[in-house]
Motif scaffolding. Structure first.
Motif, PDB file in Angstrom:
ATOM      1  N   ASP A  51       0.052  78.042  22.330  1.00 48.08           N
ATOM      2  CA  ASP A  51       1.291  78.445  21.666  1.00 48.08           C
ATOM      3  C   ASP A  51       2.413  78.565  22.683  1.00 48.08           C
ATOM      4  O   ASP A  51       2.630  79.611  23.266  1.00 48.08           O
ATOM      5  CB  ASP A  51       1.047  79.786  20.955  1.00 48.08           C
ATOM      6  N   ARG A  52       3.095  77.434  22.929  1.00 45.48           N
ATOM      7  CA  ARG A  52       4.250  77.500  23.837  1.00 45.48           C
ATOM      8  C   ARG A  52       5.314  76.512  23.368  1.00 45.48           C
ATOM      9  O   ARG A  52       5.011  75.587  22.595  1.00 45.48           O
ATOM     10  CB  ARG A  52       3.821  77.232  25.283  1.00 45.48           C
ATOM     11  N   PRO A  53       6.554  76.700  23.809  1.00 51.61           N
ATOM     12  CA  PRO A  53       7.632  75.834  23.325  1.00 51.61           C
ATOM     13  C   PRO A  53       7.355  74.368  23.640  1.00 51.61           C
ATOM     14  O   PRO A  53       6.753  74.046  24.662  1.00 51.61           O
ATOM     15  CB  PRO A  53       8.866  76.322  24.103  1.00 51.61           C
ATOM     16  N   GLY A  54       7.785  73.480  22.735  1.00 49.73           N
ATOM     17  CA  GLY A  54       7.701  72.041  23.017  1.00 49.73           C
ATOM     18  C   GLY A  54       6.490  71.350  22.435  1.00 49.73           C
ATOM     19  O   GLY A  54       6.429  70.118  22.392  1.00 49.73           O
ATOM     20  N   ILE A  55       5.499  72.148  21.969  1.00 46.58           N
ATOM     21  CA  ILE A  55       4.267  71.527  21.489  1.00 46.58           C
ATOM     22  C   ILE A  55       4.507  70.726  20.207  1.00 46.58           C
ATOM     23  O   ILE A  55       4.074  69.585  20.084  1.00 46.58           O
ATOM     24  CB  ILE A  55       3.182  72.606  21.259  1.00 46.58           C
ATOM     25  N   ALA A  56       5.234  71.327  19.280  1.00 44.31           N
ATOM     26  CA  ALA A  56       5.472  70.633  18.012  1.00 44.31           C
ATOM     27  C   ALA A  56       6.258  69.354  18.256  1.00 44.31           C
ATOM     28  O   ALA A  56       5.958  68.296  17.694  1.00 44.31           O
ATOM     29  CB  ALA A  56       6.199  71.548  17.026  1.00 44.31           C
ATOM     30  N   ALA A  57       7.242  69.425  19.116  1.00 44.28           N
ATOM     31  CA  ALA A  57       8.026  68.229  19.434  1.00 44.28           C
ATOM     32  C   ALA A  57       7.130  67.161  20.047  1.00 44.28           C
ATOM     33  O   ALA A  57       7.216  65.975  19.702  1.00 44.28           O
ATOM     34  CB  ALA A  57       9.169  68.586  20.380  1.00 44.28           C
ATOM     35  N   ALA A  58       6.234  67.575  20.944  1.00 39.40           N
ATOM     36  CA  ALA A  58       5.352  66.607  21.604  1.00 39.40           C
ATOM     37  C   ALA A  58       4.466  65.902  20.589  1.00 39.40           C
ATOM     38  O   ALA A  58       4.160  64.719  20.728  1.00 39.40           O
ATOM     39  CB  ALA A  58       4.494  67.317  22.653  1.00 39.40           C
ATOM     40  N   LEU A  59       4.055  66.627  19.552  1.00 36.11           N
ATOM     41  CA  LEU A  59       3.172  66.022  18.547  1.00 36.11           C
ATOM     42  C   LEU A  59       3.934  65.137  17.565  1.00 36.11           C
ATOM     43  O   LEU A  59       3.472  64.059  17.199  1.00 36.11           O
ATOM     44  CB  LEU A  59       2.455  67.128  17.765  1.00 36.11           C
TER      45      LEU A  59
END
Ligand code: ASP
Ligand code: MG
Length: 405
Positions: free
Chosen positions: A271-279
């Motif tokens: 759970d850290r910033p940027g994960i959703a964008a990366a996916l």
């Protein structure tokens, strides 16, 4: 003289007899003192057959060539309808999308209309012609033929109705109109005599097949009344318009379903910033539409992220998500392809409690497990196992007493 745009779908022009039937209906509209522009789809399953043919030559046909190939389906039906009208003694002319002035961007197989320049159509109407336009196609700035995406003839029709300021856009198909649910699965389903744009847009987006969602968007923006009806009888259809009365609006209006649903869960995501964008960025890059996205609140900084895609996109999506998941340190990716979406829709849901609870109870009493839930202001969607769709639709239909509309 009022102008009417009529669109006939593939099943309405599937063979010579059906084309002659359409010609008679168009002639009648003309006889009533209207100017008539007709948009046609390709005959029957022509588009599917052309795609299959191209795939016999090459597994991944070139996009530009494929769009030219597919555009021929609508050219065929437009010319035949024009001939059928001539045969009945009416002046008619067929026009391709290019000739009709449908200008698009250059994204092959999913082009968007940038502008409609209907000069030629206007000229032909002035000469007293019935104008038959090949649907689903346009031309890019580079003068390449494009297609508008499957089911795109509806979009052609509504775009032309807007550009020509038509009185109404009539969409003729093989069903009698918009029903409270799919009548093939819910025998109690009722035909709606009218429905508002927003509700129809949600119904179409969430699986009702009667009209393409993009055509609905255009209809709403340009405030074009759209009639959906069958070409096989005189049964009155459903009018989609902006002036639906409050009383009618204040209810669940319909249930949509979609069985082309798969879900992917990325398990153990940090759970850290940027994960959703990366996916999701790489999925967007290859034009995979991600629908429902659910991320749980994390425990110990680890969470699960679940989302749905069209079942037809599942393999491609998994091949993109798996390496990303590994890269970001997630535990694993799991998928389920046998899912369906069931949605209740109605502007009456806005600010009124109780709709969701009633839907959930109806599913519970049928023993149907809800896997994911999403909502908009005027829609509640439950994702369930595909093999329970029919039971779910009937139970929800009954719970909201839609047989009584
Ligand atoms: N013929 C195209 C298709 O089958 C476009 C349409 O029917 O609207 O998708
Ligand atoms: Mg078709």
């Amino acid at each position: 003289m009022p102008l009417i745009v009529q669109k006939y779908g593939g099943s309405s022009v599937a063979d010579a007899e059906k084309i002659k039937n359409v010609a008679r209906r168009v002639a009648e509209t003309k006889d009533k003192g209207n100017r008539v522009v007709v948009v046609v789809s390709a005959m029957g399953d022509t588009t599917d057959e052309l795609i299959a043919l191209a795939r016999q030559i090459v597994r991944q046909p070139d996009e530009r060539e494929l769009d030219v190939l597919l555009s021929t389906g609508e050219i065929v039906s437009s010319t035949l309808l024009s001939m059928a009208l001539n045969e009945l003694g009416y002046k008619a002319i067929s026009l391709s999308g290019v000739q009709a002035g449908i200008h698009t961007d250059s994204s092959y197989s999913r082009a968007r209309i940038l502008e409609v320049a209907p000069k030629r159509i206007v000229r032909e109407l002035e000469q007293g012609n019935i104008v038959i336009v090949a649907g689903f196609q346009g031309i890019s700035r580079d003068m390449d033929i494009t297609t508008l995406g499957r089911g795109g003839s509806d979009t052609t029709a509504v775009a032309l109705a807007a550009a020509l300021k038509a009185k109404v856009c009539e969409i003729y198909t093989d069903v009698e109109g918009v029903f409270t649910a799919d009548p093939r699965l819910v025998p109690e389903a009722q035909k709606l005599s009218e429905i508002g744009y927003e509700e129809m847009l949600e119904l179409a987006t969430y699986g009702a097949k009667v009209i393409h969602p993009r055509a609905m968007e255009l209809g709403e923006v340009y405030n074009i009344p759209i009639l959906v009806a069958t070409s096989f009888s005189k049964a009155p259809g459903t009018l989609i318009h902006g002036g639906v009365s409050m009383e009618v609006r204040n209810k669940v209006r319909g249930i949509a379903h979609d069985v082309n649903v798969a879900k992917i869960t990325v398990v153990g995501v940090p759970d850290r910033p940027g994960i959703a964008a990366a996916l999701f960025e790489p999925l967007a890059q290859v034009n995979i539409n991600v629908d429902t996205i659910v991320q749980n609140a994390s425990i110990n900084n680890i969470t699960d992220l679940t989302f749905t895609v069209a079942r037809s996109d599942l393999n491609k999506a998994m091949s993109i998500v798996e390496p990303v998941a590994r890269f970001i340190g997630a535990k694993e990716c799991v998928s389920d392809a046998a899912l369906a979406k069931v949605s209740i829709i109605g502007t009456g849901m806005q600010n009124t409690p109780g709709y969701a609870a009633k839907m959930f109870r109806a599913l519970y009493e049928e023993g149907i497990n809800i896997q994911l839930i999403t909502t908009s202001e005027i829609r509640i969607t439950c994702i369930i196992a595909e093999d329970r769709v029919k039971d779910a639709l009937r139970a929800i239909h009954k719970a909201f007493e839609l047989e009584k509309v």
